[in-house]
Design a protein around this motif. Structure first.
Motif, mmCIF file in Angstrom:
data_model
loop_
_atom_site.group_PDB
_atom_site.id
_atom_site.type_symbol
_atom_site.label_atom_id
_atom_site.label_comp_id
_atom_site.label_asym_id
_atom_site.label_seq_id
_atom_site.Cartn_x
_atom_site.Cartn_y
_atom_site.Cartn_z
ATOM 1 N N GLY A 1 0.715 -1.266 0.024
ATOM 2 C CA GLY A 1 0.072 0.083 -0.009
ATOM 3 C C GLY A 1 0.814 1.232 0.119
ATOM 4 O O GLY A 1 0.632 2.199 -0.899
ATOM 5 N N LYS A 2 1.535 1.302 0.951
ATOM 6 C CA LYS A 2 2.836 2.440 1.065
ATOM 7 C C LYS A 2 4.031 1.941 0.989
ATOM 8 O O LYS A 2 4.863 1.688 2.186
ATOM 9 C CB LYS A 2 2.502 3.270 2.122
ATOM 10 C CG LYS A 2 1.215 4.067 2.242
ATOM 11 C CD LYS A 2 0.945 5.041 3.084
ATOM 12 C CE LYS A 2 0.136 4.238 4.435
ATOM 13 N NZ LYS A 2 -0.370 5.160 5.681
ATOM 14 N N PRO A 3 4.535 1.311 -0.037
ATOM 15 C CA PRO A 3 5.681 0.556 0.051
ATOM 16 C C PRO A 3 6.995 1.458 0.036
ATOM 17 O O PRO A 3 6.913 2.566 -0.215
ATOM 18 C CB PRO A 3 5.649 -0.254 -1.286
ATOM 19 C CG PRO A 3 5.074 0.872 -2.130
ATOM 20 C CD PRO A 3 3.898 1.336 -1.363
ATOM 21 N N SER B 1 0.748 -6.270 -5.455
ATOM 22 C CA SER B 1 -0.109 -5.316 -6.233
ATOM 23 C C SER B 1 0.417 -3.819 -6.025
ATOM 24 O O SER B 1 -0.501 -3.002 -6.226
ATOM 25 C CB SER B 1 -1.584 -5.512 -5.869
ATOM 26 O OG SER B 1 -1.957 -6.521 -6.278
ATOM 27 N N ASP B 2 1.627 -3.737 -5.617
ATOM 28 C CA ASP B 2 2.024 -2.381 -5.596
ATOM 29 C C ASP B 2 2.717 -1.667 -6.830
ATOM 30 O O ASP B 2 3.818 -1.169 -6.710
ATOM 31 C CB ASP B 2 3.280 -2.440 -4.401
ATOM 32 C CG ASP B 2 2.809 -2.573 -2.999
ATOM 33 O OD1 ASP B 2 1.871 -1.791 -2.665
ATOM 34 O OD2 ASP B 2 3.277 -3.201 -2.347
ATOM 35 N N SER B 3 2.044 -1.752 -7.694
ATOM 36 C CA SER B 3 2.412 -1.004 -8.932
ATOM 37 C C SER B 3 1.129 -0.773 -9.629
ATOM 38 O O SER B 3 -0.033 -1.705 -9.902
ATOM 39 C CB SER B 3 3.044 -1.986 -9.886
ATOM 40 O OG SER B 3 3.513 -1.229 -11.224
ATOM 41 N N TYR B 4 0.863 0.417 -10.505
ATOM 42 C CA TYR B 4 -0.154 0.910 -10.887
ATOM 43 C C TYR B 4 -0.146 1.108 -12.610
ATOM 44 O O TYR B 4 -0.881 1.922 -13.006
ATOM 45 C CB TYR B 4 -0.713 2.293 -10.080
ATOM 46 C CG TYR B 4 -0.774 2.052 -8.712
ATOM 47 C CD1 TYR B 4 -1.860 1.449 -8.289
ATOM 48 C CD2 TYR B 4 0.296 2.565 -8.026
ATOM 49 C CE1 TYR B 4 -2.175 1.405 -6.851
ATOM 50 C CE2 TYR B 4 -0.059 2.438 -6.419
ATOM 51 C CZ TYR B 4 -0.936 1.757 -6.092
ATOM 52 O OH TYR B 4 -1.220 1.658 -4.673
ATOM 53 N N ASN B 5 1.222 0.808 -12.960
ATOM 54 C CA ASN B 5 1.673 1.082 -14.361
ATOM 55 C C ASN B 5 0.960 0.291 -15.582
ATOM 56 O O ASN B 5 1.675 0.628 -16.725
ATOM 57 C CB ASN B 5 3.059 1.204 -14.295
ATOM 58 C CG ASN B 5 3.453 -0.179 -13.937
ATOM 59 O OD1 ASN B 5 3.054 -1.266 -14.062
ATOM 60 N ND2 ASN B 5 5.005 -0.219 -13.892
ATOM 61 N N ASP B 6 -0.015 -0.494 -15.305
ATOM 62 C CA ASP B 6 -0.323 -1.347 -16.635
ATOM 63 C C ASP B 6 -1.701 -1.916 -16.196
ATOM 64 O O ASP B 6 -2.351 -1.767 -15.152
ATOM 65 C CB ASP B 6 0.548 -2.369 -16.855
ATOM 66 C CG ASP B 6 0.750 -2.675 -18.373
ATOM 67 O OD1 ASP B 6 -0.489 -2.843 -18.787
ATOM 68 O OD2 ASP B 6 1.739 -2.575 -19.093
ATOM 69 N N GLU B 7 -2.503 -2.235 -17.202
ATOM 70 C CA GLU B 7 -3.763 -2.961 -17.113
ATOM 71 C C GLU B 7 -3.684 -4.470 -16.965
ATOM 72 O O GLU B 7 -4.686 -5.016 -16.667
ATOM 73 C CB GLU B 7 -4.763 -2.283 -18.394
ATOM 74 C CG GLU B 7 -5.002 -0.921 -18.289
ATOM 75 C CD GLU B 7 -5.669 -0.647 -19.913
ATOM 76 O OE1 GLU B 7 -5.951 -1.434 -20.611
ATOM 77 O OE2 GLU B 7 -6.544 0.497 -19.838
ATOM 78 N N LEU B 8 -2.648 -4.972 -17.350
ATOM 79 C CA LEU B 8 -2.371 -6.193 -17.239
ATOM 80 C C LEU B 8 -1.440 -6.758 -16.465
ATOM 81 O O LEU B 8 -0.250 -6.066 -16.039
ATOM 82 C CB LEU B 8 -1.914 -6.981 -18.938
ATOM 83 C CG LEU B 8 -2.939 -6.760 -19.724
ATOM 84 C CD1 LEU B 8 -2.330 -7.130 -21.135
ATOM 85 C CD2 LEU B 8 -4.394 -7.413 -19.586
ATOM 86 N N PRO B 9 -1.376 -8.055 -15.877
ATOM 87 C CA PRO B 9 -0.333 -8.337 -14.827
ATOM 88 C C PRO B 9 0.944 -8.573 -15.458
ATOM 89 O O PRO B 9 0.900 -8.914 -16.940
ATOM 90 C CB PRO B 9 -0.696 -9.846 -14.413
ATOM 91 C CG PRO B 9 -2.154 -9.758 -14.558
ATOM 92 C CD PRO B 9 -2.494 -9.002 -15.568
ATOM 93 N N TYR B 10 2.149 -8.233 -15.193
ATOM 94 C CA TYR B 10 3.308 -8.658 -15.982
ATOM 95 C C TYR B 10 4.259 -9.180 -14.954
ATOM 96 O O TYR B 10 4.453 -8.975 -13.789
ATOM 97 C CB TYR B 10 3.809 -7.515 -16.549
ATOM 98 C CG TYR B 10 4.344 -6.163 -15.795
ATOM 99 C CD1 TYR B 10 5.334 -6.237 -15.082
ATOM 100 C CD2 TYR B 10 3.126 -5.385 -15.197
ATOM 101 C CE1 TYR B 10 5.675 -4.915 -14.039
ATOM 102 C CE2 TYR B 10 3.300 -4.270 -14.568
ATOM 103 C CZ TYR B 10 4.843 -4.000 -13.953
ATOM 104 O OH TYR B 10 4.863 -3.162 -12.964
#
Length: 207
Positions: free
Chosen positions: A168-170, A188-197
């Motif tokens: 959450g606040k990494p 889940s500490d990344s908001y940079n795409d619509e798909l998992p990678y």
């Protein structure tokens, strides 16, 4: 290519050629409903913190009070564990909609009945770390210890260990520590795409 620091930030991604994720039953999109469960894990001098919580409330412009309790803030968080979680569980269960809970282990420890209800409803309970605090201000050994405590408490209360983690606040150490723990499949500490990678920074594939 110009280099801007190490590790290099990926500003490109899939370009305009996103792969087909092959969602089940030929679905065009995948929708995930997530419920953050943090009540009782937020900043509070009663928890040994130096100040009160200031985030995620209906108090506009809330401030953090040093060495003081904020009773309005406390009661808003308490509403979530006393009332809110049960209303959400009831709605999702009646509609037969699965959900994921991002649950702080300290919060689960303070209200294990909520954890049991989430398990019985068939929810995935992913870890939201041990505390709902800003880990940018926490040294890496303390954060490592908190991750270990989160897994231990989560497993004891929920019956199985968490496979995902949303700090959450990494901090800049969080993903490395999550991978080193060894039992998490994803964070889940990344908001940079619509798909998992896949992330390969720390010696093994990490989603």
């Amino acid at each position: 290519m110009a280099k801007y620091g190490n590790p290099i930030r990926d500003m490109v991604g899939y370009l305009n050629n996103q792969p087909n994720p092959c969602w089940p039953n030929g679905a065009k999109i995948a929708v995930q409903f997530v419920v953050n469960y943090e009540e009782g894990a937020e900043s509070n001098i009663l928890h040994g913190d130096s100040c009160s919580e200031k985030l995620l409330s209906e108090i506009v412009g809330a401030e953090s009070y040093t060495d003081m309790r904020n009773l309005n803030m406390e009661s808003l968080y308490e509403y979530g564990s006393r009332v809110g979680i049960w209303r959400i569980l009831d709605i999702f269960t009646k509609l037969n909609v699965p959900a994921t809970a991002f649950a702080c282990s300290m919060a689960l420890e303070r209200n294990p009945s909520a954890a049991v209800a989430m398990v019985n409803a068939g929810w995935e309970i992913a870890s939201h770390g041990y505390r709902w605090i800003d880990y940018m201000k926490v040294n890496h050994e303390t954060e490592r210890n908190h991750i270990e405590m989160a897994v231990e408490i989560h497993t004891k209360i929920c019956g199985t260990r968490p496979l995902g983690l949303y700090q959450g606040k990494p901090s800049t150490n969080s993903r490395r520590l999550i991978v080193e723990e060894g039992g998490f499949l994803y964070d889940s500490d990344s908001y940079n795409d619509e798909l998992p990678y896949w992330n390969m920074e720390y010696g093994r594939p990490h989603l």
